[in-house]
Design a protein around this motif. Sequence first.
Motif, PDB file in Angstrom:
ATOM      1  N   ASP A   1       0.827  -1.207   0.000  1.00 59.32           N
ATOM      2  CA  ASP A   1       0.000   0.000   0.000  1.00 59.32           C
ATOM      3  C   ASP A   1       0.864   1.262   0.000  1.00 59.32           C
ATOM      4  OD1 ASP A   1      -2.516   1.454   0.224  1.00 59.32           O
ATOM      5  OD2 ASP A   1      -1.947   1.854   2.300  1.00 59.32           O
ATOM      6  N   ALA A   2       1.966   1.219   0.746  1.00 64.23           N
ATOM      7  CA  ALA A   2       2.876   2.366   0.780  1.00 64.23           C
ATOM      8  C   ALA A   2       3.444   2.658  -0.610  1.00 64.23           C
ATOM      9  CB  ALA A   2       4.003   2.113   1.772  1.00 64.23           C
ATOM     10  N   ALA A   3       3.766   1.604  -1.347  1.00 61.41           N
ATOM     11  CA  ALA A   3       4.271   1.790  -2.712  1.00 61.41           C
ATOM     12  C   ALA A   3       3.176   2.340  -3.628  1.00 61.41           C
ATOM     13  CB  ALA A   3       4.800   0.468  -3.257  1.00 61.41           C
ATOM     14  N   ALA A   4       1.947   1.851  -3.444  1.00 56.89           N
ATOM     15  CA  ALA A   4       0.835   2.301  -4.282  1.00 56.89           C
ATOM     16  C   ALA A   4       0.563   3.793  -4.091  1.00 56.89           C
ATOM     17  CB  ALA A   4      -0.424   1.500  -3.960  1.00 56.89           C
ATOM     18  N   LYS A   5       0.816   4.298  -2.894  1.00 57.94           N
ATOM     19  CA  LYS A   5       0.516   5.695  -2.582  1.00 57.94           C
ATOM     20  C   LYS A   5       1.725   6.624  -2.753  1.00 57.94           C
ATOM     21  CE  LYS A   5      -3.417   4.892   0.477  1.00 57.94           C
ATOM     22  NZ  LYS A   5      -3.745   3.579  -0.082  1.00 57.94           N
ATOM     23  N   ALA A   6       2.842   6.096  -3.215  1.00 53.77           N
ATOM     24  CA  ALA A   6       4.050   6.902  -3.415  1.00 53.77           C
ATOM     25  C   ALA A   6       3.947   7.696  -4.721  1.00 53.77           C
ATOM     26  CB  ALA A   6       5.276   5.991  -3.452  1.00 53.77           C
ATOM     27  N   PRO A   7       4.746   8.744  -4.872  1.00 58.59           N
ATOM     28  CA  PRO A   7       4.768   9.484  -6.135  1.00 58.59           C
ATOM     29  C   PRO A   7       5.150   8.584  -7.302  1.00 58.59           C
ATOM     30  CG  PRO A   7       5.903  10.711  -4.413  1.00 58.59           C
ATOM     31  CD  PRO A   7       5.630   9.354  -3.847  1.00 58.59           C
ATOM     32  N   ALA A   8       4.532   8.804  -8.438  1.00 54.55           N
ATOM     33  CA  ALA A   8       4.776   7.962  -9.619  1.00 54.55           C
ATOM     34  C   ALA A   8       6.001   8.454 -10.384  1.00 54.55           C
ATOM     35  CB  ALA A   8       3.548   7.948 -10.518  1.00 54.55           C
ATOM     36  N   ASP A   9       7.155   8.401  -9.720  1.00 55.27           N
ATOM     37  CA  ASP A   9       8.384   8.888 -10.351  1.00 55.27           C
ATOM     38  C   ASP A   9       9.470   7.825 -10.450  1.00 55.27           C
ATOM     39  OD1 ASP A   9       9.066   8.644  -7.684  1.00 55.27           O
ATOM     40  OD2 ASP A   9       9.357  10.793  -7.333  1.00 55.27           O
ATOM     41  N   GLY A  10       9.170   6.621  -9.965  1.00 50.97           N
ATOM     42  CA  GLY A  10      10.151   5.542 -10.064  1.00 50.97           C
ATOM     43  C   GLY A  10      11.136   5.462  -8.930  1.00 50.97           C
ATOM     44  N   TYR A  11      10.959   6.300  -7.901  1.00 52.38           N
ATOM     45  CA  TYR A  11      11.908   6.290  -6.798  1.00 52.38           C
ATOM     46  C   TYR A  11      11.405   5.542  -5.564  1.00 52.38           C
ATOM     47  CZ  TYR A  11      14.658   9.502  -9.566  1.00 52.38           C
ATOM     48  OH  TYR A  11      15.408  10.053 -10.574  1.00 52.38           O
ATOM     49  N   THR A  12      10.171   5.044  -5.634  1.00 59.96           N
ATOM     50  CA  THR A  12       9.654   4.157  -4.586  1.00 59.96           C
ATOM     51  C   THR A  12       9.005   2.960  -5.256  1.00 59.96           C
ATOM     52  OG1 THR A  12       9.223   6.007  -3.072  1.00 59.96           O
ATOM     53  CG2 THR A  12       8.126   3.914  -2.603  1.00 59.96           C
ATOM     54  N   LEU A  13       9.570   1.791  -5.001  1.00 59.81           N
ATOM     55  CA  LEU A  13       9.089   0.540  -5.587  1.00 59.81           C
ATOM     56  C   LEU A  13       8.827  -0.448  -4.460  1.00 59.81           C
ATOM     57  CD1 LEU A  13      11.907   0.300  -8.293  1.00 59.81           C
ATOM     58  CD2 LEU A  13       9.674   1.405  -8.564  1.00 59.81           C
ATOM     59  N   ALA A  14       8.256  -1.594  -4.788  1.00 59.21           N
ATOM     60  CA  ALA A  14       8.047  -2.640  -3.781  1.00 59.21           C
ATOM     61  C   ALA A  14       8.330  -4.005  -4.385  1.00 59.21           C
ATOM     62  CB  ALA A  14       6.623  -2.598  -3.236  1.00 59.21           C
ATOM     63  N   LEU A  15       9.026  -4.832  -3.609  1.00 58.13           N
ATOM     64  CA  LEU A  15       9.188  -6.233  -3.985  1.00 58.13           C
ATOM     65  C   LEU A  15       8.059  -6.970  -3.275  1.00 58.13           C
ATOM     66  CD1 LEU A  15      10.346  -9.270  -3.630  1.00 58.13           C
ATOM     67  CD2 LEU A  15      10.881  -8.046  -5.725  1.00 58.13           C
ATOM     68  N   SER A  16       6.953  -7.112  -3.962  1.00 57.35           N
ATOM     69  CA  SER A  16       5.757  -7.687  -3.349  1.00 57.35           C
ATOM     70  C   SER A  16       5.607  -9.153  -3.740  1.00 57.35           C
ATOM     71  CB  SER A  16       4.529  -6.876  -3.762  1.00 57.35           C
ATOM     72  OG  SER A  16       3.458  -7.095  -2.884  1.00 57.35           O
ATOM     73  N   ALA A  17       4.512  -9.756  -3.284  1.00 58.53           N
ATOM     74  CA  ALA A  17       4.350 -11.201  -3.486  1.00 58.53           C
ATOM     75  C   ALA A  17       2.913 -11.544  -3.825  1.00 58.53           C
ATOM     76  CB  ALA A  17       4.798 -11.952  -2.237  1.00 58.53           C
ATOM     77  N   VAL A  18       2.697 -12.819  -4.088  1.00 59.56           N
ATOM     78  CA  VAL A  18       1.370 -13.327  -4.438  1.00 59.56           C
ATOM     79  C   VAL A  18       0.335 -12.936  -3.395  1.00 59.56           C
ATOM     80  CG1 VAL A  18       1.987 -15.549  -3.417  1.00 59.56           C
ATOM     81  CG2 VAL A  18       0.045 -15.420  -4.945  1.00 59.56           C
ATOM     82  N   SER A  19       0.733 -12.884  -2.116  1.00 61.47           N
ATOM     83  CA  SER A  19      -0.222 -12.580  -1.055  1.00 61.47           C
ATOM     84  C   SER A  19      -0.857 -11.212  -1.233  1.00 61.47           C
ATOM     85  CB  SER A  19       0.467 -12.659   0.314  1.00 61.47           C
ATOM     86  OG  SER A  19       1.583 -11.803   0.364  1.00 61.47           O
ATOM     87  N   SER A  20      -0.053 -10.199  -1.549  1.00 59.05           N
ATOM     88  CA  SER A  20      -0.563  -8.828  -1.664  1.00 59.05           C
ATOM     89  C   SER A  20      -1.133  -8.507  -3.034  1.00 59.05           C
ATOM     90  CB  SER A  20       0.559  -7.831  -1.360  1.00 59.05           C
ATOM     91  OG  SER A  20       1.072  -8.044  -0.072  1.00 59.05           O
ATOM     92  N   LEU A  21      -0.654  -9.217  -4.058  1.00 54.99           N
ATOM     93  CA  LEU A  21      -1.041  -8.870  -5.424  1.00 54.99           C
ATOM     94  C   LEU A  21      -2.162  -9.744  -5.984  1.00 54.99           C
ATOM     95  CD1 LEU A  21       2.524  -8.300  -6.936  1.00 54.99           C
ATOM     96  CD2 LEU A  21       0.962  -6.598  -5.984  1.00 54.99           C
ATOM     97  N   ALA A  22      -2.289 -10.974  -5.503  1.00 55.99           N
ATOM     98  CA  ALA A  22      -3.287 -11.888  -6.066  1.00 55.99           C
ATOM     99  C   ALA A  22      -4.280 -12.411  -5.041  1.00 55.99           C
ATOM    100  CB  ALA A  22      -2.592 -13.060  -6.752  1.00 55.99           C
ATOM    101  N   ILE A  23      -3.832 -12.635  -3.803  1.00 55.63           N
ATOM    102  CA  ILE A  23      -4.710 -13.184  -2.778  1.00 55.63           C
ATOM    103  C   ILE A  23      -5.528 -12.094  -2.102  1.00 55.63           C
ATOM    104  CG2 ILE A  23      -4.757 -14.367  -0.545  1.00 55.63           C
ATOM    105  CD1 ILE A  23      -2.336 -15.976  -1.459  1.00 55.63           C
ATOM    106  N   ALA A  24      -4.873 -11.006  -1.707  1.00 56.50           N
ATOM    107  CA  ALA A  24      -5.537  -9.953  -0.945  1.00 56.50           C
ATOM    108  C   ALA A  24      -6.799  -9.391  -1.605  1.00 56.50           C
ATOM    109  CB  ALA A  24      -4.545  -8.823  -0.655  1.00 56.50           C
ATOM    110  N   PRO A  25      -6.814  -9.192  -2.936  1.00 53.74           N
ATOM    111  CA  PRO A  25      -8.028  -8.631  -3.545  1.00 53.74           C
ATOM    112  C   PRO A  25      -9.278  -9.476  -3.332  1.00 53.74           C
ATOM    113  CG  PRO A  25      -6.189  -8.423  -5.053  1.00 53.74           C
ATOM    114  CD  PRO A  25      -5.708  -9.282  -3.917  1.00 53.74           C
ATOM    115  N   GLY A  26      -9.125 -10.779  -3.207  1.00 54.55           N
ATOM    116  CA  GLY A  26     -10.280 -11.643  -2.990  1.00 54.55           C
ATOM    117  C   GLY A  26     -10.548 -11.941  -1.532  1.00 54.55           C
ATOM    118  N   LEU A  27      -9.650 -11.457  -0.670  1.00 55.63           N
ATOM    119  CA  LEU A  27      -9.727 -11.802   0.748  1.00 55.63           C
ATOM    120  C   LEU A  27     -10.185 -10.640   1.621  1.00 55.63           C
ATOM    121  CD1 LEU A  27      -9.080 -14.309   2.492  1.00 55.63           C
ATOM    122  CD2 LEU A  27      -6.785 -13.386   2.811  1.00 55.63           C
ATOM    123  N   TYR A  28      -9.772  -9.422   1.244  1.00 55.62           N
ATOM    124  CA  TYR A  28     -10.082  -8.251   2.059  1.00 55.62           C
ATOM    125  C   TYR A  28     -11.089  -7.350   1.338  1.00 55.62           C
ATOM    126  CZ  TYR A  28      -5.887  -9.441   4.749  1.00 55.62           C
ATOM    127  OH  TYR A  28      -4.945 -10.084   5.514  1.00 55.62           O
TER     128      TYR A  28
END
Length: 326
Positions: A79-106
Amino acid sequence: MNRRPALLALALAGLTLAAGTALAADPYPSKPIKVIVPFPPGGPTDIMGRIVAKIIGDKLKATVVVENKPGAGGNLGTDAAAKAPADGYTLALSAVSSLAIAPGLYPKLPYNVNNDLTPIARVGITKGAIVAHPSAPFNDLKGLVAYAKANPGKLSYGSSGVGTANHLAGEMIAATAGIDIVHVPYKGTAPLVQDLLGGQLPLSIESSLSSAAQNIKTGKLKGIAILTAERSALLPNVATVAEQGYPGFDVPIWFGLVGPAKLPADVVAMLNKAVSEGLKSPEVAERFAQIGADPAPDTPAEFGAYIRAEQVRWSKVIQAAKITLD
């Protein structure tokens, strides 16, 4: 008529200033890049995040820092990465849990994966495992199921957080085998392993073999089953869930680099090229192998399509297991 030369001069001056400003704009990257790892230090996500950070730093000649931001099964850092400025200086190494599971769970997830994030590159896939303390009264999945059926609700298992792939894998095993086991969530793999080694926890579902493999080889832990369709080269003697009576069971756990929505296309392309090239190096392949992972680079478009397909897959698992979270 006399004003025309003056106006023309002013216009030319403005164009010159604009051109100078454009030329003076700093090329990317011109300042440190932050890679958020949404889990604590020491786990597979953290290890991959640091590998990716080094790749980006080496390829783009940039300073790259890793920030661990654990919580909510990886959703807090994503979520912190999603809300960061869209300039390429804040990224996230995320996983299946946050990108594929969470949308159907929360139902109240604070970010929309498909609208608020930019897929940059899939990074790797790990083979998770069911792991037990040596004191557990079973040595394989058949024994685990028999014990759980004889002691409903008394066997607990740990995962790296609520809504993570290993949590859902545990729920899938429980539903498939018809057993009642209790989930104990942790804030990452490192604290989970500590309690497992100490005997405070009898069983865990781990997302990788980063620490478990060595502990199993030395007898500090027991390998019960591998979660993917194929065995792990790190533990070739530990059979898969499918081999132990549950055909078709296959839970690969994947990781990928994302950034905020509307990242400039040239920045996305630059980052994807750097990561994809870096993942092909023998040194990176060796480091991945140490945690039971395989590099899995792809294009941003391919990664986006993969995320959406995985969302559909996990949504079906969540509905079938009747799992709901606030």
